[in-house]
Design an enzyme around this catalytic site. Sequence first.
Site, PDB file in Angstrom:
ATOM      1  N   GLU A  76      37.902  40.326  38.345  1.00 33.11           N
ATOM      2  CA  GLU A  76      38.896  39.579  38.843  1.00 33.11           C
ATOM      3  C   GLU A  76      38.546  39.093  40.099  1.00 33.11           C
ATOM      4  O   GLU A  76      39.085  38.232  40.754  1.00 33.11           O
ATOM      5  CB  GLU A  76      40.318  39.880  38.760  1.00 33.11           C
ATOM      6  N   HIS A  94      35.119  44.878  39.686  1.00 37.78           N
ATOM      7  CA  HIS A  94      36.419  44.005  39.364  1.00 37.78           C
ATOM      8  C   HIS A  94      36.098  42.675  39.223  1.00 37.78           C
ATOM      9  O   HIS A  94      35.684  41.896  39.853  1.00 37.78           O
ATOM     10  CB  HIS A  94      37.235  44.037  40.980  1.00 37.78           C
ATOM     11  N   CYS A 153      37.886  49.510  36.838  1.00 42.26           N
ATOM     12  CA  CYS A 153      37.816  50.210  37.897  1.00 42.26           C
ATOM     13  C   CYS A 153      38.187  51.775  37.509  1.00 42.26           C
ATOM     14  O   CYS A 153      37.745  52.279  36.655  1.00 42.26           O
ATOM     15  CB  CYS A 153      38.484  49.684  38.999  1.00 42.26           C
TER      16      CYS A 153
END
Lengths: 205, 252
Positions: free
Chosen positions: A189, A187, A79
């Site tokens: 994650e 992202h 990001c």
Amino acid sequence: MIAIIDYGVGNLFSLKSSFAAIGADTVVTGDPSLICGAEKLVLPGVGAFGDAAALLRRDGLDKLVKEEALAGKPLLGICLGMQLLFDYSLEYGRHEGLGLIPGSVRPIGDYIPAGYKIPHIGWNALHFPAGKPVSPLFRHIREGECVYFVHSFCGAECGESLIASAEYGAELTAAAARDNVYGVQFHPEKSGNVGLNILRAFCSL
Amino acid sequence: MITKRIIPCLDVKDGRVVKGVNFLGLADVSSPVKLAKFYSDCGADELVFYDITASAEGRALFTGILTEVASTIFIPLTVGGGINTVDDFDRVLKCGADKVSVNSGALRDPSLIPAAAKKYGDQCVVLSVDAKRVDGQFRVFAKGGREDTGLDAIQWIKSGVANGAGEIVLNSIDTDGVKNGFDLEMLEAVCDVVDVPVIASGGAGCVDHFKTLFHTLPKVDAGLAASIFHFGEVSIPDLKRELAADGINMRL
């Protein structure tokens, strides 16, 4: 050991949990000796480019990360952490980046037609540039799989460094790389199994 | 192209999921961690967690559960319920929430929205609004839909977005629980005035209601529901496959 670089921006809980879920050892740290000792580096980040770049410089981590990356250590920017890898950003003025991946950072609004909401939030499909081998970062995923984005600025003028894009009224830079340095705008994650597979590929670089 | 999102919502009280959950094949349906993982595995695009605990102990328990959920699932997580101050934002974000939903807290203190947006970014602040038709107007209700605030919902949402709310959850009290479809009229009125994502809530009873929602109102970004998912009346994988087959962009 993977060092998740902590320079005071954002919440690193999810990132640490994701690496734990794939069995990777991580340390969240801003300590230069731990960063030097790590096999791989992750540069996270949320918020404004100028503030984040200043925090990274304040601790001298900008030079350290750059040295480590230029010495060949795998580095993944996520990001805003990805945006910091480019030459400069035009987010609220001009700010210098680390210059590890050719390109700049510009407002999404410069590219997409009117009527598209900004920020670009949600799940969007990854497209790999035609006629190029797929990046090792994506060795465990397929073209067209979706990942989760939240951003208002994006990488521009990446040229040959572009390794994935996402369609949002225009082709936005989703990921870029040069040698051992990788950046993803989305992202991993927060991108379910697809995201975990991308982190897995990074771990095995 | 960005996909439409399907979002199950879990109400958590004293560490357990409440509001009727009835799953076959899931050993402990009231465990928020197990249920969250179940939804994440079956393709939910995001999860919403509401803390409906009143006591301080309940709140601490919720925080613990939230941490466990956030370290188990890897999709975006929105948390709401009992968010009255920027410190409350801090508390749930530290547990791994990605977005924080405000409702009554913002009605009591509208400065909460800009304060939180400044600190955490617009994308982090979700304004959740319970609205109902009163005298030909869409009116904002507080306290879980029990109290008419007298505020015009469209104006309230407009000012919330102007102050930094990055997403709107519109829950129509008129259609909630009726299972006769989303409140398209109210949603359209909101979509007309904001340029941030709008999440439709209240009224979903079957797959066709989601089809109608996304075909009629392309500006709506997501559909949220609780009991129809909890009771298995609509399964998320089937729903997403059917929507995709009907030309709606989905993450499969």
